[in-house]
Design a protein around this motif. Structure first.
Motif, PDB file in Angstrom:
ATOM      1  N   GLU A 194       3.730  31.198   5.672  1.00  0.00           N
ATOM      2  CA  GLU A 194       3.585  29.901   5.221  1.00  0.00           C
ATOM      3  C   GLU A 194       3.331  29.223   6.559  1.00  0.00           C
ATOM      4  O   GLU A 194       3.646  29.451   7.607  1.00  0.00           O
ATOM      5  CB  GLU A 194       4.975  29.435   4.864  1.00  0.00           C
ATOM      6  N   ASN A 195       2.233  28.417   6.509  1.00  0.00           N
ATOM      7  CA  ASN A 195       1.649  27.723   7.440  1.00  0.00           C
ATOM      8  C   ASN A 195       2.525  26.294   7.909  1.00  0.00           C
ATOM      9  O   ASN A 195       2.800  25.629   7.079  1.00  0.00           O
ATOM     10  CB  ASN A 195       0.225  27.268   7.407  1.00  0.00           C
ATOM     11  N   TYR A 196       2.784  26.239   9.276  1.00  0.00           N
ATOM     12  CA  TYR A 196       3.378  24.940   9.551  1.00  0.00           C
ATOM     13  C   TYR A 196       2.425  24.322  10.583  1.00  0.00           C
ATOM     14  O   TYR A 196       1.652  25.143  11.392  1.00  0.00           O
ATOM     15  CB  TYR A 196       4.594  25.038  10.234  1.00  0.00           C
ATOM     16  N   GLU A 203      -6.102  12.669  21.951  1.00  0.00           N
ATOM     17  CA  GLU A 203      -6.902  12.192  22.642  1.00  0.00           C
ATOM     18  C   GLU A 203      -7.770  10.876  21.968  1.00  0.00           C
ATOM     19  O   GLU A 203      -8.225  11.112  20.791  1.00  0.00           O
ATOM     20  CB  GLU A 203      -8.335  13.110  22.848  1.00  0.00           C
ATOM     21  N   ASN A 204      -7.746   9.751  22.528  1.00  0.00           N
ATOM     22  CA  ASN A 204      -8.372   8.845  22.147  1.00  0.00           C
ATOM     23  C   ASN A 204      -7.937   8.130  20.516  1.00  0.00           C
ATOM     24  O   ASN A 204      -8.608   7.835  19.746  1.00  0.00           O
ATOM     25  CB  ASN A 204      -9.937   8.946  22.097  1.00  0.00           C
ATOM     26  N   GLY A 205      -6.595   8.383  20.372  1.00  0.00           N
ATOM     27  CA  GLY A 205      -5.912   8.365  18.812  1.00  0.00           C
ATOM     28  C   GLY A 205      -6.078   9.111  17.979  1.00  0.00           C
ATOM     29  O   GLY A 205      -5.849   9.127  16.861  1.00  0.00           O
ATOM     30  N   VAL A 206      -6.694  10.397  18.618  1.00  0.00           N
ATOM     31  CA  VAL A 206      -7.120  11.461  17.653  1.00  0.00           C
ATOM     32  C   VAL A 206      -6.018  12.632  17.733  1.00  0.00           C
ATOM     33  O   VAL A 206      -5.903  13.130  18.846  1.00  0.00           O
ATOM     34  CB  VAL A 206      -8.561  12.048  17.790  1.00  0.00           C
ATOM     35  N   GLN A 207      -5.358  13.084  16.582  1.00  0.00           N
ATOM     36  CA  GLN A 207      -4.325  14.174  16.890  1.00  0.00           C
ATOM     37  C   GLN A 207      -4.984  15.441  16.538  1.00  0.00           C
ATOM     38  O   GLN A 207      -5.566  15.398  15.301  1.00  0.00           O
ATOM     39  CB  GLN A 207      -3.096  13.963  15.944  1.00  0.00           C
ATOM     40  N   TYR A 208      -4.705  16.584  17.102  1.00  0.00           N
ATOM     41  CA  TYR A 208      -5.422  17.742  17.075  1.00  0.00           C
ATOM     42  C   TYR A 208      -4.218  18.730  16.633  1.00  0.00           C
ATOM     43  O   TYR A 208      -3.165  19.074  17.625  1.00  0.00           O
ATOM     44  CB  TYR A 208      -6.099  18.400  18.092  1.00  0.00           C
ATOM     45  N   PHE A 209      -4.272  19.300  15.421  1.00  0.00           N
ATOM     46  CA  PHE A 209      -3.327  20.156  14.942  1.00  0.00           C
ATOM     47  C   PHE A 209      -3.374  21.559  14.839  1.00  0.00           C
ATOM     48  O   PHE A 209      -4.715  21.790  14.375  1.00  0.00           O
ATOM     49  CB  PHE A 209      -2.735  19.712  13.619  1.00  0.00           C
TER      50      PHE A 209
END
Length: 245
Positions: A194-196, A203-209
């Motif tokens: 199960e992925n979480y 950066e610059n308002g961009v989220q990296y998940f």
């Protein structure tokens, strides 16, 4: 006596994976084997196809480390490999398509995402019997190598309904610790993996998940399911029905 079969083998871990060579060696006992497998790792691609007419898939002959008639690496998805083999590489329709041996279980809801099951599904959509073969992890092929010939012999002689495929999962314990085979296992109603997702940076308002997988514990699964069988040290055999049927 079973007739000698024409067998096509695919996978999703790539043509250089150890598991596909183990599967080809076992399959060679039952007939002539051809291999068409992805050039690179393609897990989680389900039945994704390359459909753009501007796309090109490189197909190369491959010196396969097992007794096969021919092997090709395909720069495409697992389902692409089966479809390209059926429509362009093989001058005949194989008697059966085998997919695997996958590094990691393909059980429970994970069968919906699995490229291993996706390759087998592509075969089933063409009316060809198919068997998906996976193992809990690739730490040991001992149980798979021991049980696979007998499992293949059993399943190759058992007809499937239209749109069905066999789904086999091996534990990775020692043979002495394997408790045998459980048949008619149903897919667990949860994913084993199960992925979480957690944010690694912004950066610059961009989220990296980034995904992080957790796995089910033995006390979280249902007795009679495919995941329960493997976590309990059994070989699991069950059926999967293609979504189109």
């Amino acid at each position: 006596m079973m007739k000698r079969l024409k067998i096509l083998i695919a996978n999703d871990d790539g043509i250089r994976s150890e598991g596909i060579a183990h599967l080809a060696r076992a399959a060679a006992q039952f007939g002539s084997v051809w291999v068409a497998a992805p050039e690179r790792q393609c897990s989680g691609m389900s039945v994704r196809l390359t459909i753009s007419e501007t796309s090109e898939m490189a197909v190369r002959r491959y010196d396969f480390p097992a007794p096969v008639e021919a092997a090709w690496s395909v720069d495409g998805t697992p389902a692409d490999c089966v479809k390209v083999a059926l429509r362009a590489l093989l001058p005949f329709t194989p008697d059966v398509v085998l997919s695997g041996i996958n590094d990691g279980m393909n059980a429970g809801l994970d069968v919906a995402y699995s490229g291993t099951v996706g390759a087998a599904t592509e075969a089933a959509l063409h009316g060809i019997p198919a068997i998906a073969v996976s193992m809990r992890d690739d730490k040991s092929f001992e149980v798979a190598d021991h049980y696979l010939p007998a499992v293949l012999e059993e399943l190759l002689e058992n007809p499937l309904a239209r749109g069905e495929l066999w789904n086999v999962n091996f534990p990775t314990c020692s043979v002495s610790d394997c408790r045998g085979i459980l048949r008619n296992r149903f897919p667990e109603k949860r994913s084993y993996y199960e992925n979480y997702y957690h944010c690694v940076r912004e950066e610059n308002g961009v989220q990296y998940f980034c995904p992080k997988a957790t796995v089910l514990r033995p006390d979280e699964v249902t007795d009679g399911s495919d995941i329960h069988a493997v976590l309990s040290g059994f070989v699991s055999i069950g059926k999967v029905r293609c979504a189109a049927f």
